[in-house]
Design a protein around this motif. Structure first.
Motif, short mmCIF file in Angstrom:
data_model
loop_
_atom_site.label_atom_id
_atom_site.label_comp_id
_atom_site.label_asym_id
_atom_site.label_seq_id
_atom_site.Cartn_x
_atom_site.Cartn_y
_atom_site.Cartn_z
N ARG A 148 8.96 -1.62 3.72
CA ARG A 148 7.23 -2.46 3.22
C ARG A 148 7.00 -1.57 1.92
NH1 ARG A 148 4.64 0.08 8.09
NH2 ARG A 148 7.37 1.22 8.74
N ALA A 149 5.96 -1.56 0.88
CA ALA A 149 6.02 -1.50 0.20
C ALA A 149 5.47 -0.09 -0.27
CB ALA A 149 5.16 -1.96 -1.28
N GLN A 150 5.25 1.34 -0.82
CA GLN A 150 4.83 2.34 -0.24
C GLN A 150 4.47 3.47 -2.19
OE1 GLN A 150 6.99 4.40 2.02
NE2 GLN A 150 7.87 3.10 3.37
N LEU A 169 6.14 -6.47 0.62
CA LEU A 169 7.23 -5.89 0.52
C LEU A 169 7.84 -5.44 -0.63
CD1 LEU A 169 9.13 -7.82 3.56
CD2 LEU A 169 7.40 -5.92 3.47
N HIS A 170 9.15 -4.62 -0.29
CA HIS A 170 9.53 -3.56 -1.96
C HIS A 170 11.28 -3.83 -1.56
CE1 HIS A 170 11.27 -0.17 -4.51
NE2 HIS A 170 12.31 -0.08 -3.75
N ARG A 171 11.95 -4.43 -2.44
CA ARG A 171 13.13 -4.60 -2.85
C ARG A 171 13.81 -3.13 -3.25
NH1 ARG A 171 15.34 -8.20 -7.45
NH2 ARG A 171 15.85 -6.66 -8.24
N VAL A 172 14.92 -3.03 -1.87
CA VAL A 172 15.37 -1.50 -2.15
C VAL A 172 17.08 -2.25 -2.99
CG1 VAL A 172 16.70 0.04 -1.08
CG2 VAL A 172 14.92 -0.60 -0.65
N ALA A 173 17.72 -2.93 -2.78
CA ALA A 173 18.86 -2.88 -3.36
C ALA A 173 19.11 -4.75 -3.01
CB ALA A 173 19.92 -2.58 -2.63
N ASP A 174 19.76 -5.12 -4.28
CA ASP A 174 19.81 -6.84 -4.33
C ASP A 174 21.92 -7.21 -4.06
OD1 ASP A 174 21.35 -9.25 -4.97
OD2 ASP A 174 19.33 -9.86 -6.19
#
Length: 302
Positions: A105-107, A184-189
């Motif tokens: 989740r975006a924070q 949503l937030h991307r942490v890693a690809d």
């Protein structure tokens, strides 16, 4: 055709009988097999299609389900099935810039890889290539590893992350184009990590066929698959009704992006780089104890 997650025992592969195949309803698969499924590939047998999520097809392959001749599976499942199935050198999903993503989740303070230590993560399948890439990434980037892993159908993962049912999610397919719509937030690809550490393309989904069909039949299947791919590229408009029918609520523009990303030169022929990527992934995973080791000729095609 059968539109379900359970195959029906129909047909076979003798003369005049349909070839029984299972693949996902995702745009890349329906694009690839549209011409063949609708009888436009000269000389190819008719197809009896079962649509199923990748977790289902992986399980069917591991169970050696005799009601199916050809399946779309994860590359990660190959070490368990290649004694009975041959990897076709075409038709699958492998490329660059198309890897799975880890989302939260975006924070106000973005979550980092390190902060996923001990967290609850949803994944599309414990036998999926996405999960294998994730485990290799987490071993390098998440101190102590993640916590509980929950398997969900891929289309349920982003809502579960958004609603706080899990701390993070591993997503595939068109989710890379739509995750921001869920806040949503991307942490890693995972693909970036794989490409940066190996220089190889990303192996995702494979087409396999029962070895018992025989070498001649397997070569004919590969040629029919290549022809279906090329026909789709030559006349993409012809594929759109089939793609739209099974993509259901997906935005047509997203479906086009999906096809453009996952159907590429490796779909027509794996080539040296494709095979190197597959061997690289499975060799590295075997070294980490994540999959059984491959025999030297396991990926060979008749």
């Amino acid at each position: 055709m059968t539109d379900s997650t359970e195959p029906t025992p129909t047909g076979g592969t003798s003369s005049g009988q349909p070839l029984r195949i299972a693949f996902s309803p995702c745009p890349n698969d329906t694009f690839v097999f549209d011409a063949w499924a609708h009888g436009r590939v000269p000389g190819a047998p008719p197809l009896d299609v079962t649509f199923a999520d990748i977790d289902v097809t992986n399980g069917l392959a591991e169970a050696r389900d005799e009601r199916l001749d050809v399946l779309k599976v994860s590359y990660a499942v190959l070490p368990w099935i290649l004694d009975d199935y041959a990897l076709l050198p075409c038709g699958g999903a492998l490329g660059r810039g198309c890897g799975p993503l880890v989302l939260t989740r975006a924070q106000e303070t973005p979550v980092t890889a390190a902060s996923l230590s001990g967290r609850r993560v949803a994944v599309p399948s414990e036998r999926s290539t996405a999960y294998l890439l994730f485990r290799l990434w987490a071993a390098a980037e998440v101190p102590g590893g993640v916590g509980e892993v929950v398997v969900l159908p891929f289309h349920e993962i982003m809502p579960a992350v958004r609603d706080g049912k899990v701390d993070a999610g591993l997503v595939i397919h068109e989710a890379r184009f739509t995750y921001q719509d869920y806040g949503l937030h991307r942490v890693a690809d995972m693909g970036e990590h794989w490409e940066n550490t190996t220089g190889l393309p990303i192996p995702l989904g494979a087409i396999v066929a029962r070895r018992s069909l025989g070498a001649d039949a397997l070569r004919a299947l590969a040629e029919a698959t290549r022809t279906s791919v090329r026909m789709a590229w030559d006349d993409p408009e012809a594929t759109r009704p089939y793609v739209a029918e099974h993509a259901q609520e997906m935005d047509p523009a997203v479906a086009e992006q999906h096809i453009g990303l996952y159907v590429n030169e490796f779909t027509a022929d794996l080539g040296e780089d494709g095979y190197a990527a597959i061997r690289g992934l499975l060799t590295r995973a075997a070294a980490e104890g994540l999959v059984p080791p491959l025999s030297p000729d396991a990926l060979s095609f008749p």
